[in-house]
Write a protein that holds these residues in place. Structure first.
Motif, PDB file in Angstrom:
ATOM      1  N   ALA A 111       0.816  -1.220   0.000  1.00 37.92           N
ATOM      2  CA  ALA A 111       0.000   0.000   0.000  1.00 37.92           C
ATOM      3  C   ALA A 111       0.846   1.264   0.000  1.00 37.92           C
ATOM      4  O   ALA A 111       0.480   2.256  -0.640  1.00 37.92           O
ATOM      5  N   ILE A 112       1.979   1.253   0.703  1.00 41.20           N
ATOM      6  CA  ILE A 112       2.786   2.470   0.804  1.00 41.20           C
ATOM      7  C   ILE A 112       3.915   2.507  -0.219  1.00 41.20           C
ATOM      8  O   ILE A 112       4.388   3.563  -0.610  1.00 41.20           O
ATOM      9  N   LEU A 225       6.256  -0.569  10.624  1.00 44.57           N
ATOM     10  CA  LEU A 225       7.451  -1.119   9.981  1.00 44.57           C
ATOM     11  C   LEU A 225       7.489  -0.738   8.504  1.00 44.57           C
ATOM     12  O   LEU A 225       8.564  -0.439   7.960  1.00 44.57           O
ATOM     13  N   ALA A 226       6.337  -0.739   7.853  1.00 46.14           N
ATOM     14  CA  ALA A 226       6.280  -0.319   6.458  1.00 46.14           C
ATOM     15  C   ALA A 226       6.650   1.156   6.320  1.00 46.14           C
ATOM     16  O   ALA A 226       7.280   1.568   5.344  1.00 46.14           O
ATOM     17  N   ALA A 227       6.278   1.947   7.317  1.00 43.43           N
ATOM     18  CA  ALA A 227       6.574   3.381   7.283  1.00 43.43           C
ATOM     19  C   ALA A 227       8.038   3.663   7.565  1.00 43.43           C
ATOM     20  O   ALA A 227       8.663   4.516   6.932  1.00 43.43           O
ATOM     21  N   VAL A 260      -7.313   1.322   2.739  1.00 46.19           N
ATOM     22  CA  VAL A 260      -8.753   1.582   2.598  1.00 46.19           C
ATOM     23  C   VAL A 260      -9.077   1.895   1.143  1.00 46.19           C
ATOM     24  O   VAL A 260     -10.045   1.377   0.569  1.00 46.19           O
ATOM     25  N   GLU A 261      -8.265   2.729   0.531  1.00 42.31           N
ATOM     26  CA  GLU A 261      -8.471   3.111  -0.866  1.00 42.31           C
ATOM     27  C   GLU A 261      -8.400   1.898  -1.792  1.00 42.31           C
ATOM     28  O   GLU A 261      -9.127   1.822  -2.789  1.00 42.31           O
ATOM     29  N   MET A 262      -7.539   0.940  -1.450  1.00 43.34           N
ATOM     30  CA  MET A 262      -7.385  -0.272  -2.260  1.00 43.34           C
ATOM     31  C   MET A 262      -8.483  -1.296  -1.991  1.00 43.34           C
ATOM     32  O   MET A 262      -8.558  -2.326  -2.653  1.00 43.34           O
TER      33      MET A 262
END
Length: 749
Positions: A111-112, A225-227, A260-262
């Motif tokens: 997502a990110i 962690l993704a951030a 959410v967008e996905m």
């Protein structure tokens, strides 16, 4: 219509036809040169040429073998004698299959980083164009990389930001996308990425940041962690500054909002999600005790010398430290015996101050600049960052020798034109307003004691604030700062040369740079920059060690004179450094205690060894600075208490069996002996004895003690009055600044 009018109309029509014919001629030329067929042909030709180039590039660039970071190596850290201190790197990377990572955690990264991951062909042309635009416009070189590209960069290539590397990345990404399943690419990406805290791969990161295996991560934890992956050093919550925390929160929220967008996360569930703060960093195997702090200091020095954090983390380094294992052990034992053994950190009710006590120390060989021993704290399991390297506390009166050096170096004079020497007479009256200061300043001495007419030597022995504040102004603040920076102090926030309070050491410093300042004095004025890295080798990189011994930054006469004065601080009956007096060595020393007794310093040296020991009061729960008064159940803990005891115990052990020398001070110039005080303007300024004469209308300035202040005998009350060193050789008891029976004012020894 007449004939004349008819001929006129005919001429006008002819003119119009001529103009139209000329325009038509020009248009016909353009049409002939730029026909739609030619334009289309040119475009198709360029496209075909580009495609041909890509085809050639595709077949000419092979998929390389995995790089060294993909098969992470250890870094080997050795003591100065060559024995291995620690191997770090290999144990902090664990490959896990994709099915061990929950689908929603995988989606958080997609997502990110790359929302079109499962749809693209390994590259994102729009992203590449965006990244190129950012580079051209100066907005940075990042941006535009798909997960496949990042995996290729991590596994096959390197972190260089060059056009050649980027082009290879694009071609190899196309091949990888063709040869591998998307899930395999995603697994490789999650297992090769560096997350900070020495953690390679998501499993190591899960343990490092949340203390759990990757399969037990919550979505909120996975989102963090993704951030953090984009900039681990900047975004690590435990060490990030306000801006770093703000930026990582933007990315954290971006992860969840994109999900959410996905359509991968319910909006109502998203609304209830909150950031889960990671745990404090914990040491990895091989970093127990002081080893983690020594590795931290060595890595910091490598980075200052141009090695990147990624290059260190990738491993493959063989790093030899200047640390002498015997001296290191002696320093650790000294701290344990003289401080830690006397604390009760578990009894929070009866010994609350003991919970806040932190210690740091740096010991340097002045002949080589080598850091031979360092103490960073009780261990990284308790406190991650080294106390030896911290710069959030002030050095207090250990800065006073720098003021004296500046005065001597620049031939400074008192307010009535008398040359400043160790024998110059000053007025030691407490809270006497400083003459010639840009702002009003009237510092008090320890316990608000006035000492009358005193020499600079006596003022140094007793660490009199009233004298050194005046000398700071007499020596010119800008010149004092210039001398301080030349001797090794750093120009950090708080260096306001127009603030006379700077004379009390109100700037920030750490034990390493203060050891450098005192080593420069020990080295007769030659600049000494303490270095902990002796050598660092790597198969594919070169490293140039930091230059430890520099040029002459102050005259040898200046340095030797200051050293002789500091020898007096140890040898004289009223010297605050007398607790370290010993027949085993000759020492020069200075104590320092900051406002509200929040830190205590002891900086001292022999011809063979320079050591700075410091204590700090800190609530590790919130980072708040705390007073040290009450340490080990006693009273005020100044520089001549625990820090001096640690210094003495360590130095005796470190120099055991060594033929110690006396200082060679042939260039020392003490000035003409003081016989009868002929008081200068500096010396004769009227003492200010009323509180309203202080800058704030009350006595709020920190004070340095004129006598050594050690921890009191537990059998004695904190209300006991200090014992003057002129009448007692025993360690005096100083009242706590917070004790009602004392002056109640902050002090600086």
């Amino acid at each position: 219509m007449g004939r004349a009018e008819s001929r006129k109309a005919q001429k006008q029509r002819g003119a119009r036809r001529g103009a139209k014919g000329a325009g038509a001629g020009r248009k016909s030329v353009i049409r002939r040169l730029f026909t739609w067929k030619k334009i289309l042909g040119t475009f198709l030709g360029l496209v075909l040429l580009g495609m041909a180039g890509l085809v050639v590039l595709y077949f000419s660039v092979p998929k390389p073998n995995p790089n060294e970071q993909a098969t992470l190596q250890s870094n080997v850290y050795r003591y100065a004698d060559g024995t291995v201190m620690s191997r770090k790197g290999q144990l902090n990377r664990e490959i896990v299959p994709l099915d061990k990572i929950r689908p929603e955690i995988r989606t958080a990264f997609i997502a990110i980083e790359n929302k079109s991951f499962y749809k693209d062909r390994g590259i994102d042309l729009m992203g590449v164009a965006r990244g190129a635009f950012n580079t051209v416009t100066g907005k940075g070189t990042a941006g535009g990389s798909t997960i496949t590209q990042q995996y290729v960069k991590n596994y096959y290539l390197n972190q260089e930001q060059t056009a050649t590397r980027k082009l290879k990345e694009l071609v190899i990404s196309l091949k990888v996308d063709e040869d591998m399943e998307k899930d395999d690419i995603l697994a490789g990406y999650l297992n090769t990425s560096y997350f900070g805290r020495g953690a390679y791969g998501i499993q190591a990161a899960s343990q490092a940041y949340y203390g759990v295996d990757v399969g037990k991560l919550t979505l909120e934890q996975g989102a963090y962690l993704a951030a953090v992956l984009q900039a681990p050093s900047q975004y690590d919550w435990a060490t990030a500054g306000p801006n770093g925390k703000r930026l990582v929160m933007i990315r954290f929220n971006g992860v969840l909002d994109n999900m959410v967008e996905m359509g991968e996360l319910d909006a109502a569930k998203r609304a209830g999600m909150k950031f889960q703060e990671p745990i404090k960093p914990k040491p990895t195997p091989g970093t127990e005790g002081q080893k983690g702090y020594l590795i931290q200091a060595a890595n910091a020095e490598l980075i200052r010398q141009g090695v990147t954090e990624d290059q260190i983390s990738a491993g493959g380094w063989n790093i030899t430290l200047n640390i002498d294992p015997k001296k290191q052990k002696a320093l650790e034992n000294a701290v344990q015996e003289e401080l830690e053994s006397k604390l009760d950190r578990k009894d929070k009710e009866n010994r609350p101050v003991d919970q806040y006590v932190q210690a740091g120390a740096t010991s340097v060989d002045p002949k080589t600049g080598a850091v031979v021993a360092m103490y960073g704290g009780t261990g990284q399991q308790d406190k991650w960052d080294s106390n030896a390297l911290r710069t959030d506390f002030q050095p207090g009166s250990t800065f006073k020798p720098v003021i004296l050096a500046a005065a001597l170096e620049n031939g400074a004079e008192t307010q009535d034109g008398q040359k400043i020497t160790p024998n110059t007479i000053y007025d030691g009256t407490s809270r006497r307003p400083v003459v010639g200061a840009s702002t009003r300043f009237a510092p008090q001495n320890q316990d608000d004691r006035s000492h009358g007419d005193v020499t600079v030597q006596t003022a140094t022995n007793r660490s009199l604030n009233s004298v050194y504040a005046q000398m700071f102004v007499d020596a010119k603040p800008s010149k004092v700062k210039k001398t301080a920076l030349a001797m090794g102090m750093q120009d950090r926030p708080g260096w306001d040369p127009d603030a006379p309070a700077l004379s009390l050491g109100t700037m920030s410093a750490n034990t390493v740079e203060m050891a450098g300042v005192y080593a420069t004095l020990d080295r007769h004025g030659k600049k000494v920059t303490p270095t902990i890295v002796k050598s660092a080798t790597h198969a594919e990189r070169t490293y140039r060690p930091q230059q430890a011994i520099g040029s002459q930054v102050i005259n040898s006469s200046t340095a030797d004179t200051v050293t002789k004065v500091l020898v007096g601080v140890v040898e004289d009956a009223d010297g605050s450094g007398k607790p370290v007096r010993s027949s085993a060595y000759e020492a020069a020393a200075k104590t320092g205690t900051t406002e509200n007794n929040q830190s205590a310093w002891f900086a001292a040296y022999t011809p063979e060894l320079v050591t700075v020991v410091a204590m700090f009061g800190e609530d590790l729960g919130n980072g708040e600075h705390k007073t040290l008064t009450g340490t080990a159940g006693g009273g005020r803990a100044g520089g001549s208490s625990f820090p001096a005891d640690i210094w003495r115990a360590y130095t005796l052990a470190a120099l055991k069996g060594v033929d110690t020398d006396k200082f060679e001070l042939d260039d020392a110039d003490m000035g003409a002996p003081a016989v009868t005080p002929s008081r200068s303007t500096s010396a004769s300024a009227s003492p200010s004895r009323s509180p309203e004469n202080s800058p704030s209308g009350r006595s709020s300035q920190p004070v340095s003690p004129g006598t050594p202040s050690n921890r009191p005998d537990p059998s004695r009350s904190n209300s006991s009055k200090p014992v003057s060193p002129s009448t007692s050789r025993s360690k005096p008891v100083s009242p706590s600044p917070d004790d009602p029976s004392s002056s109640g004012r902050p002090v600086r020894p």
